[in-house]
Design a protein around this motif. Structure first.
Motif, mmCIF file in Angstrom:
data_model
loop_
_atom_site.group_PDB
_atom_site.id
_atom_site.type_symbol
_atom_site.label_atom_id
_atom_site.label_comp_id
_atom_site.label_asym_id
_atom_site.label_seq_id
_atom_site.Cartn_x
_atom_site.Cartn_y
_atom_site.Cartn_z
ATOM 1 N N SER A 95 0.824 -1.212 0.000
ATOM 2 C CA SER A 95 0.000 0.000 0.000
ATOM 3 C C SER A 95 0.857 1.262 0.000
ATOM 4 O O SER A 95 0.624 2.182 -0.785
ATOM 5 N N LYS A 98 2.654 1.439 -3.318
ATOM 6 C CA LYS A 98 1.769 1.253 -4.475
ATOM 7 C C LYS A 98 2.358 0.273 -5.498
ATOM 8 O O LYS A 98 2.489 0.577 -6.674
ATOM 9 N N SER A 134 -6.017 0.793 -2.222
ATOM 10 C CA SER A 134 -4.889 1.677 -1.900
ATOM 11 C C SER A 134 -3.842 1.697 -3.007
ATOM 12 O O SER A 134 -3.211 2.717 -3.257
ATOM 13 N N ILE A 135 -3.655 0.587 -3.703
ATOM 14 C CA ILE A 135 -2.699 0.527 -4.797
ATOM 15 C C ILE A 135 -3.224 1.294 -6.012
ATOM 16 O O ILE A 135 -2.492 1.939 -6.722
#
Length: 137
Positions: A95, A98, A134-135
């Protein structure tokens, strides 16, 4: 909570830093993967090479993939995870940086790769959903 060693894909195949991007593309095709770790002559991890790197940084820039070395595309510090780190640390690292793939190291030795798909198979759906969100943002 499972560790990286328990959920990783073992036996990650490296592309040598001095091998060409064309060699890397052939190896990716042969293995059916979209990324390869870049390893130096000392067997230490130098970076990750993705199919997107090949398209954008080599082909899209008009460079010859038979002349560009994989190591030329290794940039900055490599984001890794320790083999005995738990899944929470994997989620945090993916996260924060990324990234969809994390090389797994034991000391300085590459022992596998944890991909987003490995996480999806090993963890409950809500955690996986949070990671993907989140990525992707």
């Amino acid at each position: 909570m499972p560790t990286a060693r328990e959920i990783m894909t073992p036996d990650a195949t490296c592309i040598g830093a001095k091998e060409t991007v064309l060699d890397a593309a052939k190896k990716m095709t042969e293995l059916g993967v979209g990324a390869l770790p870049i390893c130096g002559a000392d067997e230490r991890l130098k970076g990750m090479l993705t199919d997107r790197d090949i398209v954008v940084k080599v082909l899209g820039s008009g460079k010859d993939p038979a002349r560009v070395k994989a190591g030329d595309l290794a940039q900055g510090e490599v984001v890794t995870i320790g083999a005995d780190d738990d899944a929470e640390e994997i989620l945090r690292t993916m996260s924060r940086h990324k990234v969809r793939r994390l090389p797994v190291i034991d000391g300085h030795v590459l022992v596998g790769i944890v991909a987003q798909a490995d996480v999806a198979r090993a963890l409950p759906d809500p955690k996986v959903g949070d990671l993907i969100e989140s990525i992707s943002t």
